[in-house]
Design an enzyme around this catalytic site. Structure first.
Site, PDB file in Angstrom:
ATOM      1  N   ASP A  43       0.976  -1.108  -0.138  1.00  0.00           N
ATOM      2  CA  ASP A  43      -0.122  -0.070   0.122  1.00  0.00           C
ATOM      3  C   ASP A  43       0.942   1.490  -0.143  1.00  0.00           C
ATOM      4  O   ASP A  43       2.025   1.101   0.282  1.00  0.00           O
ATOM      5  CB  ASP A  43      -0.959  -0.057   1.254  1.00  0.00           C
ATOM      6  CG  ASP A  43      -0.122   0.299   2.575  1.00  0.00           C
ATOM      7  OD1 ASP A  43      -0.605   1.024   3.485  1.00  0.00           O
ATOM      8  OD2 ASP A  43       0.769  -0.473   2.686  1.00  0.00           O
TER       9      ASP A  43
ATOM     10  N   ASP B 127       2.098   4.620   1.913  1.00  0.00           N
ATOM     11  CA  ASP B 127       2.410   4.979   3.294  1.00  0.00           C
ATOM     12  C   ASP B 127       1.305   6.206   3.528  1.00  0.00           C
ATOM     13  O   ASP B 127       0.657   6.656   2.508  1.00  0.00           O
ATOM     14  CB  ASP B 127       3.666   5.392   3.658  1.00  0.00           C
ATOM     15  CG  ASP B 127       3.831   5.378   5.142  1.00  0.00           C
ATOM     16  OD1 ASP B 127       3.738   4.283   5.830  1.00  0.00           O
ATOM     17  OD2 ASP B 127       4.526   6.368   5.646  1.00  0.00           O
TER      18      ASP B 127
END
Length: 295
Positions: A212, A214
């Protein structure tokens, strides 16, 4: 290590990687270490005839958090198992807008922001200083890149991995700071792992698997845990494909490492032989036995 030998490949699996498919003659076996308990038993086996040893970094079932990992024991047991090179697989967040979830990064640099971990095998009684200017083995990186190309894996060669203490994730201000430093990915586990591998004279490389963005990213708040887990599981499947592709390359007979990883302790120990602590010397038998025996 001047003579040609058959490498033994160590694999460290991060979040989502708790086993390696396709191993023949597989056997889970506990290896004892004077540095304490490793994360789990080691899985011994062969892949395409190449000897492999797998360690799930957090233990099967993901029992151990990053700060509580016994990094010294983990590296020590791999060295005792005969491992000559380590391929470390780690789930990370992205600090780079061009590194989207699902991308793999063949890391070449680290920034170590950890503070609650034992970072060296060398203590009072035997002092040593190794170079980690170039903390990963370029030979392993070349092999991983070639394997990634073969299986058409989305990857980036080169990148800086910011290693934070955890277990909490970054604040937005921290995330923006790390981006300003030029970091590409962020995780919690590859330091002091890489430093200890260098002290143990093991060739080491990291493949960082982006799950993902941050918290710096504008769309971060919309990311759900389910979405991250879905990417992590997909990354784990791709990582297993990468392992199957790269092991035959890494398993070819070789001589000394051109980068000198397997000679990192050659001139690193500064404590005079007569001043060295015998108890610590005994604990260092696997990690530094090559140079200690020659002293």
């Amino acid at each position: 290590m001047s003579d040609t030998f058959e490498p033994v490949i160590g694999l460290i699996g991060g979040s989502g990687l708790y086993d390696i498919d396709g191993l023949e003659d597989r056997q889970w076996k506990r290896v004892e270490s004077p540095w304490g308990e490793a994360s789990d038993e080691l899985l011994f086996g062969r892949l395409d005839g190449v000897r492999c040893v797998f360690l799930p970094r957090h233990g099967r079932g993901h029992r151990v958090p990053p700060s509580a990992l016994n990094y010294r024991a983990n590296i020590d047991v791999l060295k005792r198992a005969g491992v000559t090179e380590i391929l470390s697989l780690s789930a990370v967040g992205s600090l780079n807008g061009d590194l989207e979830p699902g991308r793999f990064v063949i890391v070449d640099q680290f920034i170590d922001r950890t503070f609650a971990r034992q970072k060296s095998f060398f203590e009072t009684g035997c002092v040593a200083h190794v170079s980690v200017a170039h903390p990963v083995c370029p030979r392993l990186g070349d092999a991983v890149e070639e394997a990634a190309r073969q299986i058409e894996l989305p990857y980036k060669r080169g990148g800086t991995y910011l290693v934070m203490e955890g277990p909490q994730f970054s604040t937005k201000a921290e995330s923006e700071l790390y981006r300003a430093w030029g970091c590409d990915v962020i995780g919690m586990t590859n330091m002091p792992e890489a430093k200890l591998a260098r002290e143990a004279e093991l060739c080491y490389a990291t493949v960082a698997m982006v799950t993902d963005f941050d918290c710096w990213h504008p769309g971060h708040d919309a990311v759900t845990v389910d979405a991250v887990v879905k990417v992590m599981l997909a990354n784990a499947d791709r990582a297993k494909q990468l392992v199957k592709a790269v092991i035959p390359m890494l398993g070819k007979p070789r001589g000394a490492c051109p980068a000198g990883c397997d000679r990192a302790l050659e001139h690193a120990i500064v404590t005079a032989p007569e001043k060295r602590d015998p108890a610590l010397m005994a604990k260092l038998d696997a990690v530094a036995g090559r140079v200690l025996k020659a002293a």
